[in-house]
Design an enzyme around this catalytic site. Structure first.
Site, PDB file in Angstrom:
ATOM      1  N   LYS A 171       0.873  -1.179   0.000  1.00 38.71           N
ATOM      2  CA  LYS A 171       0.000   0.000   0.000  1.00 38.71           C
ATOM      3  C   LYS A 171       0.907   1.225   0.000  1.00 38.71           C
ATOM      4  CE  LYS A 171      -4.359   1.506   2.058  1.00 38.71           C
ATOM      5  NZ  LYS A 171      -5.110   1.684   0.825  1.00 38.71           N
TER       6      LYS A 171
HETATM    7  N1  PMP Z   1      -7.735  -2.216  -3.069  1.00 40.64           N
HETATM    8  C1  PMP Z   1      -7.110  -1.034  -3.099  1.00 40.64           C
HETATM    9  C2  PMP Z   1      -6.300  -0.676  -4.299  1.00 40.64           C
HETATM   10  C3  PMP Z   1      -7.210  -0.154  -2.012  1.00 40.64           C
HETATM   11  O1  PMP Z   1      -6.590   1.018  -2.025  1.00 40.64           O
HETATM   12  C4  PMP Z   1      -7.993  -0.531  -0.896  1.00 40.64           C
HETATM   13  C5  PMP Z   1      -8.090   0.360   0.319  1.00 40.64           C
HETATM   14  N2  PMP Z   1      -8.789   1.539   0.077  1.00 40.64           N
HETATM   15  C6  PMP Z   1      -8.655  -1.771  -0.923  1.00 40.64           C
HETATM   16  C7  PMP Z   1      -8.483  -2.591  -2.018  1.00 40.64           C
HETATM   17  C8  PMP Z   1      -9.494  -2.245   0.236  1.00 40.64           C
HETATM   18  O2  PMP Z   1      -8.669  -2.551   1.324  1.00 40.64           O
HETATM   19  P1  PMP Z   1      -9.157  -2.410   2.834  1.00 40.64           P
HETATM   20  O3  PMP Z   1     -10.358  -3.276   2.967  1.00 40.64           O
HETATM   21  O4  PMP Z   1      -8.013  -2.859   3.631  1.00 40.64           O
HETATM   22  O5  PMP Z   1      -9.500  -0.961   3.024  1.00 40.64           O
END
Ligand code: PMP
Length: 299
Positions: free
Chosen positions: A151
């Site tokens: 991330k």
């Molecule tokens: N995919 C991407 C590319 C993201 O940036 C996110 C988070 N916003 C998610 C999936 C979902 O992840 P999470 O459930 O941990 O927020």
């Protein structure tokens, strides 16, 4: 008192919280982040978010100059300073201030900031009516290039996809990998529900395996666990657009969106063209989970 932001060891008003123009987070997108939510003084799956932040940083060889416990305290203190019970939390760690060259070794200390703000909810109508999404030409980053499991602050892949979706009148983009398999959307993971022919005739919950190139979503994981505790059949399986078009239900998961139904993809109606039964069940389960699963704090 206005919104207070934590930055490099101090809290200050948001107008004064700023980073250097020599910060490599800004110059090169060299950094990592998390988006986390607090529900009624409970930070949902905080430890899991911190674990992912540390793993992203580890892969990029950024040493976060705090322990996870210290970071947890900073986040909670920021929430308390701002007297927030329900909040969206943004934690950012950059490579830090360096010179104009790429060399990360020139950056001595990572920059850390934590923003806690009121949560901006998606309109309720979106959950009732469901989203229309579109496949975009920009493919999801190759895991062998910039692994989508990191991330990182480099979100251009997702931003290009978002622009393409919006140019076509859609709010969200469906992204394929370089082989044409479904990965995820620009800020959400994707699931489908399919009742397969055969003897079982039971609906199966399916999501693409994360090795194809997707973020290992914390909400995705929570949904998988909720489905398993309901004994719903679950599989991480490689899927194509054809599979999605012919699914009974499709929904997206993410920290901001929680669980959001998808009713149309590339002009094809999904299932009955309205939010599905399993989607609504899992959304209800998810809301109940956010009331008990997390790190509690007092204002
Ligand atoms: N995919 C991407 C590319 C993201 O940036 C996110 C988070 N916003 C998610 C999936 C979902 O992840 P999470 O459930 O941990 O927020």
């Amino acid at each position: 008192m206005g919104l207070q932001v934590y930055i490099n060891g101090k809290w200050m008003p948001k107008e004064l919280a700023s980073v250097s123009v020599f910060d490599h987070g800004l110059l090169y997108g060299d950094g990592v982040f998390e988006g986390i939510r607090a529900y009624g003084s409970l930070v949902f799956r905080l430890r899991e978010h911190l674990q992912r932040l540390w793993e992203s940083a580890h892969t990029l060889m950024i040493t976060i100059p705090l322990t996870k416990q210290q970071m947890e305290r900073v986040i909670i203190e920021t929430l308390r300073t701002n007297r927030l019970q329900d909040a969206y939390i943004r934690v950012v760690v950059t490579r830090g201030v360096g010179d104009l060259g790429l060399d990360p070794a020139k950056c001595k200390t990572p920059t850390i900031f934590v923003i806690t703000d009121k949560i901006v909810l998606y309109p309720a109508s979106l959950y009732k009516k469901g989203l229309k999404i579109i496949t975009v030409p920009t493919v999801r980053n190759l895991p062998e290039a910039i692994n989508p499991a990191i991330k990182s602050l480099n979100y251009l892949n997702n931003i290009l996809a978002k622009i393409e979706a919006k140019n076509s009148g859609c709010e969200e983009a469906l992204m394929m990998n370089h082989q044409g398999y479904v990965t995820e959307c620009t800020g959400d993971n994707i699931f489908m529900v399919k009742t397969e022919s055969g003897t079982r005739r039971k609906p199966v919950l399916i999501t693409p395996p994360d090795y194809l190139g997707a973020l290992k979503g914390i909400t995705r994981q929570a949904i998988i666990e909720l489905a398993q505790s309901r004994k719903i059949a679950f599989e991480a399986r490689v899927i194509t657009r054809h599979d999605l078009f012919n699914a009974d239900e499709v929904f997206l998961t993410g920290t901001a969106a929680e669980v959001i139904p998808v009713v149309e993809i590339d002009g094809r109606k999904i299932g009955a063209g309205k939010p599905g039964k399993m989607t609504n069940i899992l959304l209800g389960d998810f809301h109940r989970l956010t009331k008990k699963d997390g790190v509690r704090y007092r204002l």
